[in-house]
Design an enzyme around this catalytic site. Sequence first.
Site, mmCIF file in Angstrom:
data_model
loop_
_atom_site.group_PDB
_atom_site.id
_atom_site.type_symbol
_atom_site.label_atom_id
_atom_site.label_comp_id
_atom_site.label_asym_id
_atom_site.label_seq_id
_atom_site.Cartn_x
_atom_site.Cartn_y
_atom_site.Cartn_z
ATOM 1 N N ILE A 153 0.860 -1.165 -0.059
ATOM 2 C CA ILE A 153 -0.136 -0.064 -0.023
ATOM 3 C C ILE A 153 0.985 1.056 -0.025
ATOM 4 O O ILE A 153 0.735 1.956 -0.730
ATOM 5 C CB ILE A 153 -0.735 -0.054 1.214
ATOM 6 C CG1 ILE A 153 -1.613 -1.187 1.051
ATOM 7 C CG2 ILE A 153 -1.633 1.262 1.148
ATOM 8 C CD1 ILE A 153 -2.817 -1.587 2.537
ATOM 9 N N ASP A 172 10.556 2.202 6.800
ATOM 10 C CA ASP A 172 10.358 0.931 6.883
ATOM 11 C C ASP A 172 11.437 0.034 6.960
ATOM 12 O O ASP A 172 12.145 -0.155 6.094
ATOM 13 C CB ASP A 172 9.562 0.328 5.717
ATOM 14 C CG ASP A 172 8.852 -0.732 5.931
ATOM 15 O OD1 ASP A 172 9.372 -1.839 6.376
ATOM 16 O OD2 ASP A 172 7.757 -1.241 5.164
ATOM 17 N N THR A 228 -4.573 5.534 6.917
ATOM 18 C CA THR A 228 -5.599 4.532 6.286
ATOM 19 C C THR A 228 -5.341 3.402 6.957
ATOM 20 O O THR A 228 -5.666 2.381 6.325
ATOM 21 C CB THR A 228 -5.545 4.557 4.780
ATOM 22 O OG1 THR A 228 -4.123 4.443 4.400
ATOM 23 C CG2 THR A 228 -6.260 5.830 4.282
ATOM 24 N N ALA A 229 -4.370 3.108 7.970
ATOM 25 C CA ALA A 229 -3.905 2.066 8.365
ATOM 26 C C ALA A 229 -4.408 1.376 9.476
ATOM 27 O O ALA A 229 -5.643 0.913 9.450
ATOM 28 C CB ALA A 229 -2.332 1.964 8.629
ATOM 29 N N ARG A 230 -4.085 1.742 10.880
ATOM 30 C CA ARG A 230 -4.625 1.377 12.050
ATOM 31 C C ARG A 230 -4.727 2.438 12.816
ATOM 32 O O ARG A 230 -3.735 3.162 13.099
ATOM 33 C CB ARG A 230 -4.089 0.221 12.812
ATOM 34 C CG ARG A 230 -4.192 -1.338 11.941
ATOM 35 C CD ARG A 230 -5.530 -1.706 12.079
ATOM 36 N NE ARG A 230 -5.633 -3.074 11.519
ATOM 37 C CZ ARG A 230 -6.126 -3.258 10.011
ATOM 38 N NH1 ARG A 230 -6.312 -2.237 9.373
ATOM 39 N NH2 ARG A 230 -6.406 -4.358 9.799
ATOM 40 N N ASP A 254 -9.124 7.447 8.073
ATOM 41 C CA ASP A 254 -9.952 6.420 7.737
ATOM 42 C C ASP A 254 -9.931 5.210 8.616
ATOM 43 O O ASP A 254 -10.435 4.015 8.645
ATOM 44 C CB ASP A 254 -9.512 5.759 6.435
ATOM 45 C CG ASP A 254 -10.633 4.600 5.893
ATOM 46 O OD1 ASP A 254 -11.788 5.133 5.794
ATOM 47 O OD2 ASP A 254 -10.140 3.523 5.558
ATOM 48 N N GLU A 259 -13.492 1.086 16.858
ATOM 49 C CA GLU A 259 -14.174 1.034 15.770
ATOM 50 C C GLU A 259 -15.346 -0.039 16.269
ATOM 51 O O GLU A 259 -15.194 -1.106 16.638
ATOM 52 C CB GLU A 259 -13.620 0.413 14.656
ATOM 53 C CG GLU A 259 -12.568 1.530 13.989
ATOM 54 C CD GLU A 259 -11.634 1.185 12.898
ATOM 55 O OE1 GLU A 259 -11.949 0.103 12.369
ATOM 56 O OE2 GLU A 259 -10.888 1.919 12.253
ATOM 57 N N HIS A 278 -13.339 3.604 7.862
ATOM 58 C CA HIS A 278 -12.470 2.580 7.505
ATOM 59 C C HIS A 278 -12.780 1.671 6.391
ATOM 60 O O HIS A 278 -13.143 0.335 6.184
ATOM 61 C CB HIS A 278 -12.255 1.507 8.663
ATOM 62 C CG HIS A 278 -11.023 0.853 8.785
ATOM 63 N ND1 HIS A 278 -10.510 0.456 9.952
ATOM 64 C CD2 HIS A 278 -10.348 0.438 7.898
ATOM 65 C CE1 HIS A 278 -9.246 -0.292 9.623
ATOM 66 N NE2 HIS A 278 -9.291 -0.263 8.545
ATOM 67 N N ILE A 279 -13.058 2.362 5.218
ATOM 68 C CA ILE A 279 -13.580 1.882 3.794
ATOM 69 C C ILE A 279 -12.437 2.076 2.843
ATOM 70 O O ILE A 279 -12.821 1.973 1.673
ATOM 71 C CB ILE A 279 -14.722 2.513 3.543
ATOM 72 C CG1 ILE A 279 -14.837 4.121 3.588
ATOM 73 C CG2 ILE A 279 -16.051 2.295 4.282
ATOM 74 C CD1 ILE A 279 -14.064 4.692 2.537
ATOM 75 N N GLY A 280 -11.533 2.283 3.116
ATOM 76 C CA GLY A 280 -10.292 2.342 2.237
ATOM 77 C C GLY A 280 -10.225 1.199 1.313
ATOM 78 O O GLY A 280 -10.034 1.367 0.147
#
Length: 312
Positions: A153, A172, A228-230, A254, A259, A278-280
């Site tokens: 991603i 990373d 858009t991760a956690r 997101d 949740e 959370h709809i990514g």
Amino acid sequence: MNPTIIVTGADLAQQALDLLTGYEIVYAGKTPTEDDMVALCRAHNPVAIIVRYGKVGAAVMDAAPALKVISKHGSGTDTIDKVAAKARGIEVVAAVGANAAAVAEQALALLLACAKSVVQLDARMHAGHWDKATHKSLELGGRTVGLVGLGAIGLRFAKMADALGMRVIGFDPFAKNLPAYVQAVDLETIWRESDAVSMHCPLTEENRNLLNAATLAQCKRGVIVVNTARGALIDEAALLAAVRSGQVMAAGLDSFAVEPMTAGHPFQGEKHFILSPHIGGVTSDAYVNMGVGAARNLLAVLARTPDAVAVA
């Protein structure tokens, strides 16, 4: 009687179901509790669980003595107790990359919405205002975006950011053979040099609340934050304070620490927060890709697992 696969959801793509002929598919629904899952496992003793919603912990595993594999419908496995699974000889697999395009596009949409004030200007226009003389958006070309996580991603997003003319830096420790347009840096450089920070890493105990009051204070004033991760990668109280103070210009989120988000969450009604549920990874294409990936992964495990019932 056919062996059972439990899906922690209400449905699965037909293309995935076509791969699983010969198995009985049992759906747990969209909001299965641990008690729901324990009851289903006791009733059906599944050989596999496909995880879409909810969590799978030790109690669920212990209720299913035939369980050989837990397959994530997507890439993030933080909702599965991997330590408990390993102790019980249960493999945990994920459909890594199946929703990479969808999530990266959502991250880009949130970044653009923050930089261009899309939501606020839309609301003003619908209310009859014309803010051309007073509004200035942020131009992203030539600015630096810092990515935390350079998996499927993150790299997909990096390519899009590069196409916008942005400088892309990323952290990373596991990434190798990065494309030329991504500069590998340490986290301190991410905070110090980024005009926008986008989170793309899995959640671990080591990086929980990675973006907190201290790290946000190290960022440029007016930084944009995208996640858009956690949700638990970010200390939400610290982010709220940083947005209110102007240290963070805007946040596009997101994912959230808890949740689904419930009424009264501090982010609700706050200016400069762009929120999505959370709809990514929720697109028609990703739905098929994740379902097929989850099915193929669990079939591969069952085919090589001693004493497992793998249906040809």
